[in-house]
Design a protein around this motif. Structure first.
Motif, PDB file in Angstrom:
ATOM      1  N   LYS A   1       0.837  -1.200   0.000  1.00 24.24           N
ATOM      2  CA  LYS A   1       0.000   0.000   0.000  1.00 24.24           C
ATOM      3  C   LYS A   1       0.869   1.246   0.000  1.00 24.24           C
ATOM      4  O   LYS A   1       0.581   2.203  -0.700  1.00 24.24           O
ATOM      5  CB  LYS A   1      -0.907   0.024   1.243  1.00 24.24           C
ATOM      6  CG  LYS A   1      -2.097  -0.870   1.145  1.00 24.24           C
ATOM      7  CD  LYS A   1      -2.959  -0.673   2.371  1.00 24.24           C
ATOM      8  CE  LYS A   1      -4.134  -1.620   2.366  1.00 24.24           C
ATOM      9  NZ  LYS A   1      -4.968  -1.432   3.538  1.00 24.24           N
ATOM     10  N   LEU A   2       1.952   1.197   0.790  1.00 26.70           N
ATOM     11  CA  LEU A   2       2.823   2.353   0.894  1.00 26.70           C
ATOM     12  C   LEU A   2       3.481   2.668  -0.450  1.00 26.70           C
ATOM     13  O   LEU A   2       3.507   3.817  -0.869  1.00 26.70           O
ATOM     14  CB  LEU A   2       3.906   2.083   1.946  1.00 26.70           C
ATOM     15  CG  LEU A   2       4.922   3.193   2.201  1.00 26.70           C
ATOM     16  CD1 LEU A   2       4.240   4.427   2.778  1.00 26.70           C
ATOM     17  CD2 LEU A   2       5.998   2.702   3.139  1.00 26.70           C
ATOM     18  N   PHE A   3       3.966   1.651  -1.137  1.00 29.67           N
ATOM     19  CA  PHE A   3       4.629   1.884  -2.417  1.00 29.67           C
ATOM     20  C   PHE A   3       3.655   2.247  -3.528  1.00 29.67           C
ATOM     21  O   PHE A   3       3.998   2.980  -4.438  1.00 29.67           O
ATOM     22  CB  PHE A   3       5.463   0.666  -2.823  1.00 29.67           C
ATOM     23  CG  PHE A   3       6.708   0.492  -2.005  1.00 29.67           C
ATOM     24  CD1 PHE A   3       7.636   1.517  -1.905  1.00 29.67           C
ATOM     25  CD2 PHE A   3       6.952  -0.686  -1.325  1.00 29.67           C
ATOM     26  CE1 PHE A   3       8.788   1.373  -1.145  1.00 29.67           C
ATOM     27  CE2 PHE A   3       8.096  -0.835  -0.569  1.00 29.67           C
ATOM     28  CZ  PHE A   3       9.018   0.187  -0.469  1.00 29.67           C
ATOM     29  N   THR A   4       2.473   1.736  -3.474  1.00 28.84           N
ATOM     30  CA  THR A   4       1.502   2.064  -4.536  1.00 28.84           C
ATOM     31  C   THR A   4       0.962   3.468  -4.371  1.00 28.84           C
ATOM     32  O   THR A   4       0.497   4.062  -5.341  1.00 28.84           O
ATOM     33  CB  THR A   4       0.331   1.064  -4.542  1.00 28.84           C
ATOM     34  OG1 THR A   4      -0.299   1.062  -3.276  1.00 28.84           O
ATOM     35  CG2 THR A   4       0.795  -0.308  -4.947  1.00 28.84           C
ATOM     36  N   GLN A   5       1.043   3.995  -3.177  1.00 30.73           N
ATOM     37  CA  GLN A   5       0.516   5.346  -2.946  1.00 30.73           C
ATOM     38  C   GLN A   5       1.565   6.435  -3.202  1.00 30.73           C
ATOM     39  O   GLN A   5       1.244   7.609  -3.100  1.00 30.73           O
ATOM     40  CB  GLN A   5      -0.004   5.463  -1.502  1.00 30.73           C
ATOM     41  CG  GLN A   5      -1.205   4.588  -1.248  1.00 30.73           C
ATOM     42  CD  GLN A   5      -1.630   4.607   0.210  1.00 30.73           C
ATOM     43  OE1 GLN A   5      -0.950   5.177   1.043  1.00 30.73           O
ATOM     44  NE2 GLN A   5      -2.755   3.982   0.492  1.00 30.73           N
TER      45      GLN A   5
ATOM     46  N   GLN B   1       7.868  11.434  -5.397  1.00 35.08           N
ATOM     47  CA  GLN B   1       8.332  10.699  -4.216  1.00 35.08           C
ATOM     48  C   GLN B   1       9.175   9.481  -4.642  1.00 35.08           C
ATOM     49  O   GLN B   1      10.162   9.155  -3.992  1.00 35.08           O
ATOM     50  CB  GLN B   1       7.142  10.257  -3.358  1.00 35.08           C
ATOM     51  CG  GLN B   1       6.434  11.418  -2.686  1.00 35.08           C
ATOM     52  CD  GLN B   1       5.149  11.001  -2.015  1.00 35.08           C
ATOM     53  OE1 GLN B   1       4.422  10.155  -2.541  1.00 35.08           O
ATOM     54  NE2 GLN B   1       4.874  11.600  -0.866  1.00 35.08           N
ATOM     55  N   TRP B   2       8.759   8.836  -5.724  1.00 35.26           N
ATOM     56  CA  TRP B   2       9.555   7.716  -6.252  1.00 35.26           C
ATOM     57  C   TRP B   2      10.943   8.202  -6.655  1.00 35.26           C
ATOM     58  O   TRP B   2      11.953   7.554  -6.389  1.00 35.26           O
ATOM     59  CB  TRP B   2       8.865   7.092  -7.476  1.00 35.26           C
ATOM     60  CG  TRP B   2       7.916   5.983  -7.142  1.00 35.26           C
ATOM     61  CD1 TRP B   2       6.570   6.026  -7.179  1.00 35.26           C
ATOM     62  CD2 TRP B   2       8.265   4.674  -6.712  1.00 35.26           C
ATOM     63  NE1 TRP B   2       6.042   4.827  -6.795  1.00 35.26           N
ATOM     64  CE2 TRP B   2       7.070   3.969  -6.506  1.00 35.26           C
ATOM     65  CE3 TRP B   2       9.468   4.016  -6.476  1.00 35.26           C
ATOM     66  CZ2 TRP B   2       7.038   2.660  -6.071  1.00 35.26           C
ATOM     67  CZ3 TRP B   2       9.436   2.713  -6.047  1.00 35.26           C
ATOM     68  CH2 TRP B   2       8.226   2.045  -5.852  1.00 35.26           C
ATOM     69  N   ALA B   3      10.991   9.335  -7.321  1.00 37.66           N
ATOM     70  CA  ALA B   3      12.267   9.894  -7.757  1.00 37.66           C
ATOM     71  C   ALA B   3      13.155  10.203  -6.551  1.00 37.66           C
ATOM     72  O   ALA B   3      14.363   9.939  -6.571  1.00 37.66           O
ATOM     73  CB  ALA B   3      12.030  11.156  -8.589  1.00 37.66           C
ATOM     74  N   MET B   4      12.576  10.760  -5.505  1.00 36.11           N
ATOM     75  CA  MET B   4      13.348  11.074  -4.289  1.00 36.11           C
ATOM     76  C   MET B   4      13.857   9.782  -3.645  1.00 36.11           C
ATOM     77  O   MET B   4      15.012   9.723  -3.211  1.00 36.11           O
ATOM     78  CB  MET B   4      12.473  11.848  -3.296  1.00 36.11           C
ATOM     79  CG  MET B   4      11.987  13.190  -3.791  1.00 36.11           C
ATOM     80  SD  MET B   4      13.100  14.517  -3.427  1.00 36.11           S
ATOM     81  CE  MET B   4      13.053  14.576  -1.679  1.00 36.11           C
TER      82      MET B   4
END
Length: 170
Positions: free
Chosen positions: A9-13, A18-21
């Motif tokens: 859930k944390l990664f899908t949200q 935020q992914w780039a960071m």
């Protein structure tokens, strides 16, 4: 109904920014780890290099010192210079010359102790002894030539060594 694990859930949200960071932070950690490993490997290689240089220098010192001490036997009554003294000196000189060449090739000119002039002088002194023995003449001039070589060698050893550790030439 079972819920999805919290991690997924944390990664899908996560939003693209935020992914780039997160990826940037992970990449930075990876680069730091690689840098630490590289620095450690370089320091280990440098220690091994220094150890090898010191070992070659110590063996060279021992060989040249033995050559010098053996030459001191020339003036001792009853010593057979042709059979005992010179062959020992030749063996020490050959080993020292090979080590000098190896040090120069492996570690650079600054770590060679004997110069071309020094080796030529030793070769000439040994040749003078050979000539005197072959022709049956006095070895006095050969002894003086070798004495000069040995004196120069002692000077080199005292100036280029700190204990038995070879110092680079200036």
């Amino acid at each position: 109904m079972p819920s999805k694990p919290l991690k997924s859930k944390l990664f899908t949200q996560l939003k693209p920014r935020q992914w780039a960071m997160l990826l940037s932070a992970l990449l930075l950690v990876l680069l730091i780890v690689i840098l630490c490993i590289t620095v450690n490997m370089r320091a280990n290689i440098q220690r091994q290099y220094t150890s090898a240089r010191n070992e070659v220098g110590a063996v060279f010192y021992d060989q040249m010192n033995t050559l010098c001490q053996t030459f001191d036997l020339v003036d001792v009554p009853g010593q057979d210079v042709q059979v005992n003294v010179l062959p020992t000196m030749r063996r020490c000189y050959a080993a020292a010359r090979a080590l000098n060449e190896a040090a120069e090739n492996a570690f650079g000119r600054r770590y060679a102790v004997l110069t071309a002039e020094d080796t030529a002088a030793f070769d000439s002194a040994f040749a003078a002894y050979d000539n005197a023995f072959r022709t049956g003449r006095s070895t006095d001039s050969a002894k003086e030539a070798m004495r000069q070589c040995v004196t120069n060698a002692r000077t080199l050893l005292s100036s280029r060594y700190d204990g038995e550790r070879l110092k680079p030439a200036k």
